[in-house]
Motif scaffolding. Structure first.
Motif, PDB file in Angstrom:
ATOM      1  N   GLU A 112      93.901 107.072  49.302  1.00 17.62           N
ATOM      2  CA  GLU A 112      92.622 107.629  48.869  1.00 17.62           C
ATOM      3  C   GLU A 112      92.497 107.647  47.346  1.00 17.62           C
ATOM      4  OE1 GLU A 112      91.273 111.151  50.808  1.00 17.62           O
ATOM      5  OE2 GLU A 112      92.090 110.564  52.746  1.00 17.62           O
ATOM      6  N   SER A 113      93.581 107.974  46.656  1.00 13.70           N
ATOM      7  CA  SER A 113      93.510 108.063  45.191  1.00 13.70           C
ATOM      8  C   SER A 113      93.379 106.691  44.538  1.00 13.70           C
ATOM      9  CB  SER A 113      94.750 108.778  44.649  1.00 13.70           C
ATOM     10  OG  SER A 113      94.782 110.113  45.113  1.00 13.70           O
ATOM     11  N   SER A 114      93.794 105.658  45.242  1.00  9.81           N
ATOM     12  CA  SER A 114      93.705 104.315  44.663  1.00  9.81           C
ATOM     13  C   SER A 114      92.267 103.801  44.623  1.00  9.81           C
ATOM     14  CB  SER A 114      94.581 103.334  45.454  1.00  9.81           C
ATOM     15  OG  SER A 114      94.090 103.206  46.782  1.00  9.81           O
ATOM     16  N   ILE A 115      91.349 104.501  45.292  1.00 11.45           N
ATOM     17  CA  ILE A 115      89.932 104.106  45.236  1.00 11.45           C
ATOM     18  C   ILE A 115      89.047 105.225  44.680  1.00 11.45           C
ATOM     19  CG2 ILE A 115      90.125 102.431  47.120  1.00 11.45           C
ATOM     20  CD1 ILE A 115      88.982 104.534  48.992  1.00 11.45           C
ATOM     21  N   ASP A 116      89.644 106.385  44.366  1.00  8.69           N
ATOM     22  CA  ASP A 116      88.893 107.520  43.833  1.00  8.69           C
ATOM     23  C   ASP A 116      88.746 107.363  42.318  1.00  8.69           C
ATOM     24  OD1 ASP A 116      87.800 109.931  43.096  1.00  8.69           O
ATOM     25  OD2 ASP A 116      89.369 111.177  43.990  1.00  8.69           O
ATOM     26  N   ARG A 117      87.511 107.282  41.833  1.00  6.80           N
ATOM     27  CA  ARG A 117      87.263 107.042  40.418  1.00  6.80           C
ATOM     28  C   ARG A 117      87.219 108.324  39.580  1.00  6.80           C
ATOM     29  NH1 ARG A 117      85.198 101.939  39.153  1.00  6.80           N
ATOM     30  NH2 ARG A 117      84.813 100.605  40.973  1.00  6.80           N
ATOM     31  N   THR A 118      87.368 109.481  40.209  1.00  9.07           N
ATOM     32  CA  THR A 118      87.172 110.745  39.493  1.00  9.07           C
ATOM     33  C   THR A 118      88.047 110.848  38.254  1.00  9.07           C
ATOM     34  OG1 THR A 118      86.665 111.830  41.599  1.00  9.07           O
ATOM     35  CG2 THR A 118      87.132 113.255  39.722  1.00  9.07           C
ATOM     36  N   ALA A 119      89.340 110.573  38.394  1.00  7.19           N
ATOM     37  CA  ALA A 119      90.253 110.705  37.252  1.00  7.19           C
ATOM     38  C   ALA A 119      89.853 109.778  36.115  1.00  7.19           C
ATOM     39  CB  ALA A 119      91.685 110.431  37.696  1.00  7.19           C
ATOM     40  N   GLU A 120      89.424 108.564  36.442  1.00  8.29           N
ATOM     41  CA  GLU A 120      89.049 107.609  35.401  1.00  8.29           C
ATOM     42  C   GLU A 120      87.744 108.016  34.729  1.00  8.29           C
ATOM     43  OE1 GLU A 120      89.148 103.785  37.216  1.00  8.29           O
ATOM     44  OE2 GLU A 120      91.335 103.775  37.356  1.00  8.29           O
ATOM     45  N   VAL A 121      86.826 108.571  35.499  1.00 12.62           N
ATOM     46  CA  VAL A 121      85.591 109.072  34.912  1.00 12.62           C
ATOM     47  C   VAL A 121      85.893 110.181  33.913  1.00 12.62           C
ATOM     48  CG1 VAL A 121      83.450 110.341  35.408  1.00 12.62           C
ATOM     49  CG2 VAL A 121      84.130 108.416  36.852  1.00 12.62           C
ATOM     50  N   MET A 122      86.933 110.972  34.199  1.00 16.23           N
ATOM     51  CA  MET A 122      87.325 112.064  33.304  1.00 16.23           C
ATOM     52  C   MET A 122      88.126 111.579  32.097  1.00 16.23           C
ATOM     53  SD  MET A 122      86.041 114.860  34.389  1.00 16.23           S
ATOM     54  CE  MET A 122      87.011 116.053  33.465  1.00 16.23           C
ATOM     55  N   GLY A 123      88.476 110.281  32.079  1.00 16.29           N
ATOM     56  CA  GLY A 123      89.159 109.733  30.909  1.00 16.29           C
ATOM     57  C   GLY A 123      90.578 109.276  31.143  1.00 16.29           C
ATOM     58  N   LEU A 124      91.060 109.357  32.377  1.00 14.97           N
ATOM     59  CA  LEU A 124      92.430 108.934  32.673  1.00 14.97           C
ATOM     60  C   LEU A 124      92.389 107.469  33.107  1.00 14.97           C
ATOM     61  CD1 LEU A 124      95.015 110.654  32.495  1.00 14.97           C
ATOM     62  CD2 LEU A 124      94.930 110.910  34.968  1.00 14.97           C
ATOM     63  N   ARG A 125      92.269 106.578  32.147  1.00 14.69           N
ATOM     64  CA  ARG A 125      92.062 105.161  32.431  1.00 14.69           C
ATOM     65  C   ARG A 125      93.252 104.552  33.167  1.00 14.69           C
ATOM     66  NH1 ARG A 125      89.437 102.967  26.734  1.00 14.69           N
ATOM     67  NH2 ARG A 125      87.582 104.313  26.768  1.00 14.69           N
ATOM     68  N   GLY A 126      92.915 103.653  34.080  1.00 12.04           N
ATOM     69  CA  GLY A 126      93.950 102.944  34.821  1.00 12.04           C
ATOM     70  C   GLY A 126      94.619 103.768  35.898  1.00 12.04           C
ATOM     71  N   PHE A 127      94.055 104.924  36.233  1.00 14.29           N
ATOM     72  CA  PHE A 127      94.718 105.800  37.204  1.00 14.29           C
ATOM     73  C   PHE A 127      94.835 105.142  38.569  1.00 14.29           C
ATOM     74  CE2 PHE A 127      94.713 109.253  40.386  1.00 14.29           C
ATOM     75  CZ  PHE A 127      95.837 109.948  39.964  1.00 14.29           C
ATOM     76  N   ARG A 128      93.795 104.421  39.001  1.00 11.00           N
ATOM     77  CA  ARG A 128      93.854 103.801  40.337  1.00 11.00           C
ATOM     78  C   ARG A 128      94.924 102.717  40.395  1.00 11.00           C
ATOM     79  NH1 ARG A 128      88.310 101.534  41.307  1.00 11.00           N
ATOM     80  NH2 ARG A 128      88.309 101.427  39.019  1.00 11.00           N
ATOM     81  N   SER A 129      95.021 101.941  39.343  1.00 11.75           N
ATOM     82  CA  SER A 129      96.070 100.911  39.310  1.00 11.75           C
ATOM     83  C   SER A 129      97.450 101.541  39.278  1.00 11.75           C
ATOM     84  CB  SER A 129      95.877 100.020  38.075  1.00 11.75           C
ATOM     85  OG  SER A 129      94.641  99.360  38.131  1.00 11.75           O
TER      86      SER A 129
END
Length: 857
Positions: free
Chosen positions: A194-211
């Motif tokens: 689920e986290s590999s497709i959740d964009r929330t962290a990246e929207v908050m500024g944690l770039r590359g979180f899904r990768s």
């Protein structure tokens, strides 16, 4: 749990936001098994949390019982700034009011090596602490907290919210309209998906979180080990760092701890809490890489070195040490009061000839619950021919129960035990199938109606033309004239089924209880009750439950000994077995002779309204019906007196009896009432002795009363049973109330009016954050004063000291509770005086002059 084999870390290296092969990374100096052991040890520090449908009291310090109370307090303060006492002002007010004396403070100082012995100087120091209300802040910071300081973004909040949002769907038990996409996978695998497709962290500024998430190892233990390596956590503090991380998501950690607890109890294992720790560690690595990308990795290195210097066993700072001494003095003051009250009551009973009725017409066995003490006392006052007995409310019958129309059995015994038999509910007269079909149909209709109300489009149609039809019910519910929902035990059943349903003991497939097992269970229960002879014509088994409305924590007011259910099923099963003619023949062969004139009757005490209902009246012999009529009249009188005693605490004193009754009953059905009753708030003593020792004492509904006569316990097997089961359960209750009082933010569930039920598991406070644990603030505080004061349980036992020592020496969990200061133990001598205090290490302090000198001190 299975320990994963050692992992070869040398084939992993961190590059950017992914993990890629590299053969040049050196093998870390630490042992993989050591790291895994520390991570699992941290998981073992988290106490389990039971779901709302059978919410039971749990000792929040369960995983810390091997530490002293003081060491655990220091550890919790270090790990998460958790308080283990109230602010100093609370105790100083108790000193000013005379509740804590200088002698109490001097004794407490003497019990803490290295503390100053001057009570006056100590009080001056405590006054200074009270002015700042500061507890030592040498705590473990997470990478998320360090990153928040550097960036100004609350990464801790993001982490907790995202873990909680995922967990709410993954662990959902039928509440959510859309559940987790793959709740059959392991927790770590489901989170990765689920986290590999959740964009929330990246929207908050944690770039590359899904990768980053996609590149994590699939094995949660491997991922956790690699996180510890990358964060460079020193081996000696891995456990406390991991513990600190779990406490940041303490509610979900407690939920997963229960899964492990129940799996082990059933002979298996469950690693879900290890999966949760791996998820928390993965977030920490993501934040660390974010810090590194910003050029601030040194900030984490400095913090890591700082808490590493605290060591694996942090010590209490000066302020916390003084607060713990104040708490000890408060506990010692309460020991004086308990010893004086119990001893004086016993001496008064002996002097006036007051004793439990020697030849009772009725014996009433109540649960040891503190609310039963009030009802027992008033029943004895209106019915001198009734003798009451205290025993755990499952009545010695650890069963699983299958309600009518259900498939899965529900445990009706303390959560420390596994059910010994399964009993199904039935409807006599060949109408069981009809009742089940009616219930199932009602259930399907309700689900369909709920889907219509909640549908994305149909909800508009509902609110418009249909919603107005709810106005009359809304008025009735809002005025307390009706319940918003049907009682769960009656939902979907026609009235005739509700009135006639009962437990079926006949062995059939995997349910029922064979005759030989019934006989063994009956013998064990009667002996544990000290009721193997001298039976009255009527023996009542009085379970207890509560009646509340719109209360997620309603089961927490039911019987903990029945696994968070009412005691109805256990009382009815026990009565049916004791009345079974074949069982009585078997008991007679074992030396237990129940007269043919004795009849056992099941009853239930509703602790919210203090009404006692008798079950299966139609099966009572006609020869006993007149006595039943008298008994019901006595219960009605006693109930009125109990409600009158409880009224001031409920804030409804000053009205006549009829008005008071109306107010009490209205509270039980009022969906806006946050304090329908006080439950076990105020519990502070567990007394193990014959009833005559306490009958003349007004214990104010603050004591668990367990009947016990050591003279009839020839091998002290019953004493062992009491100290290893009911005493432990009582300590769980006491410590849950204690923790919810001293630190409701961490060990309670906050403001009841903001609760949001999630997954049928627990509550959030508001629409996000962690799953809450423990009791709501309204369960311990009335808005002005504490209704539960932080006191560790005082256990008073009448038995020879060497017999008590034998139990302590042979049971580690009992020894930990007593030697480490989680529970205080007092001994009563044969005259009824509280004569000794347990000092730890199988040592006793004699209270030389008995209660008179204690009271004078």
């Amino acid at each position: 749990m299975t320990i994963t084999p050692a992992i070869n870390h040398s084939k992993y290296s961190v590059i950017g936001a992914t993990l890629q092969p590299n053969t040049t990374l050196e093998q870390p100096a630490r042992s993989s098994a050591t790291v895994v052991g520390a991570l699992r040890a941290a998981c073992g520090r988290i106490a389990p949390l039971w779901p709302l449908e059978n919410f039971v009291a749990v000792n929040p310090y369960f995983g810390l019982a091997d530490l002293t109370f003081e060491a655990a307090a220091a550890r919790l303060a270090t790990a998460a700034e958790i308080r283990s006492t109230l602010p100093a002002r609370f105790y100083l007010d108790a000193v000013a009011a005379g509740r804590i004396t200088l002698v109490d403070i001097t004794d407490a100082l003497g019990a803490h090596p290295g503390a100053a012995s001057d009570a006056d100087a100590f009080l001056l120091r405590a006054q200074a602490i009270s002015e700042t209300d500061q507890v030592d802040a040498n705590r473990v910071s997470t990478v998320a907290e360090v990153a928040a300081v550097v960036t100004g973004v609350d990464w801790s909040r993001l982490c907790v919210d995202r873990i909680s949002a995922w967990a709410s769907t993954y662990f959902d038990d039928g509440q959510a309209s859309w559940s987790s996409a793959d709740d059959s996978a392991g927790a770590f695998a489901a989170w990765r998906a689920e986290s590999s497709i959740d964009r929330t962290a990246e929207v908050m500024g944690l770039r590359g979180f899904r990768s980053f998430v996609r590149a994590l190892p699939s094995d949660p233990v491997v991922a956790a080990e690699l996180a510890i390596v990358e964060l460079d956590i020193p081996a000696e503090v891995v456990e406390i760092y991991a513990h600190a991380l779990l406490l940041r998501v303490g509610g979900w950690a407690a939920h997963t701890s229960r899964l492990s607890f129940e799996a082990v109890l059933a002979g298996g294992d469950d690693d879900t809490i290890v999966n949760l720790l791996a998820i928390a560690l993965a977030w920490e690595v993501a934040f660390y890489r974010h810090l590194s990308a910003l050029g601030h990795s040194d900030d984490w290195d400095n913090e890591r070195r700082r808490f590493a210097a605290l060591g694996a066993a942090p010590k209490a700072g000066a302020a916390l040490a003084d607060l713990l001494i104040l708490q000890d003095a408060f506990d010692r003051a309460e020991q004086r009061r308990i010893a004086s009250t119990v001893s004086s009551g016993a001496l008064q009973a002996a002097a006036t000839g007051l004793a439990t009725c020697a030849d009772p017409a009725v014996q009433a066995v109540f649960c040891i619950d503190v609310r039963s003490e009030v009802m027992r006392r008033h029943l004895e006052s209106v019915a001198p021919t009734v003798a009451t007995i205290g025993f755990a409310g499952f009545f010695g019958f650890p069963i699983a129960y299958v309600p009518l129309g259900h498939v899965e059995p529900e445990g009706q015994c303390p959560v420390l035990l596994s059910p010994a038999a399964t009993v199904a509910e039935t409807v006599p007269g060949g109408r069981q199938t009809e009742a089940i079909e009616r219930r199932q149909l009602e259930h399907h209709v309700r689900r369909a109606w709920k889907s219509f109300k909640m549908g994305a489009i149909s909800c508009f149609s509902f609110v418009g033309p249909v919603g107005l039809a709810y106005l009359p019910k809304l008025f009735r519910d809002g005025s307390g004239r009706s319940r918003p929902v049907t009682r769960p035990e009656d939902e979907g059943l026609p009235r005739w089924a509700v009135e006639s349903k009962r437990p079926d003991l006949a062995p059939n497939a995997n349910v029922g209880i064979p005759l030989d097992q019934r006989i063994a269970m009956a013998a064990g229960a009667l002996r544990a009750m000290s009721l193997a002879q001298g039976f009255a014509r009527l023996v009542l088994l009085v379970g207890h439950g509560s009646t509340t409305s719109n209360n997620p924590y309603g089961t927490g007011l039911d019987c903990g000994a029945c696994g968070g259910h009412t005691g109805e099923a256990n009382a009815r099963v026990a009565a049916a077995i004791f009345n079974d003619a074949e069982v009585r023949v078997g008991l007679a062969e074992m030396g237990i002779h129940i007269p043919p004139t004795t009849w056992f009757v099941a009853a239930l005490h509703d602790t919210t309204v203090d009404v006692v209902s008798i079950f299966d009246r139609s099966e009572i012999p006609e020869s006993h019906l007149g006595e039943i009529d008298h008994l019901e009249g006595w219960f009605a009188q006693a109930g009125k007196q109990v409600r009158r005693e409880r009224a001031p605490r409920l804030g409804i004193a000053g009205v006549d009896d009829d008005g008071l009754d109306d107010l009490v009953f209205q509270r039980a059905s009022d969906w806006a009432q946050v304090r329908p009753e006080w439950g076990l708030a105020g519990c502070r003593a567990f007394i193990v002795a014959p009833r005559e020792r306490t009958q003349a004492a007004d214990l104010q509904g603050q004591a668990f009363l367990h009947s016990y006569d050591w003279r009839a316990d020839h091998d002290f097997g019953v004493l062992k049973l009491i100290m290893t089961a009911p005493m432990v359960v009582a300590s769980w209750i006491s410590l849950q109330y204690y923790a919810s009082t001293v630190d409701n933010a961490h060990f309670g569930s906050g403001n009841k009016t903001l609760h949001n039920v999630v997954g049928r598991i627990g509550v959030l406070e508001g629409n996000g954050g962690d799953l809450r644990v423990g009791l709501p603030w309204q369960s311990v505080h009335d808005g002005t004063n504490y209704q539960h004061e932080p006191l560790r349980l005082n256990v008073v036992i009448e038995a020879p000291l060497d017999a008590i020592d034998s139990v302590i020496a042979s049971h580690d969990h009992v020894r930990h509770l007593l030697d480490n200061g989680w529970v205080h133990l007092l001994a009563m001598d044969e005259s009824g005086r509280v004569s000794h205090r347990y000092a730890g290490g199988l040592r006793w302090e004699e209270l030389a002059h008995g209660p008179a000198s204690l009271a004078a001190r």
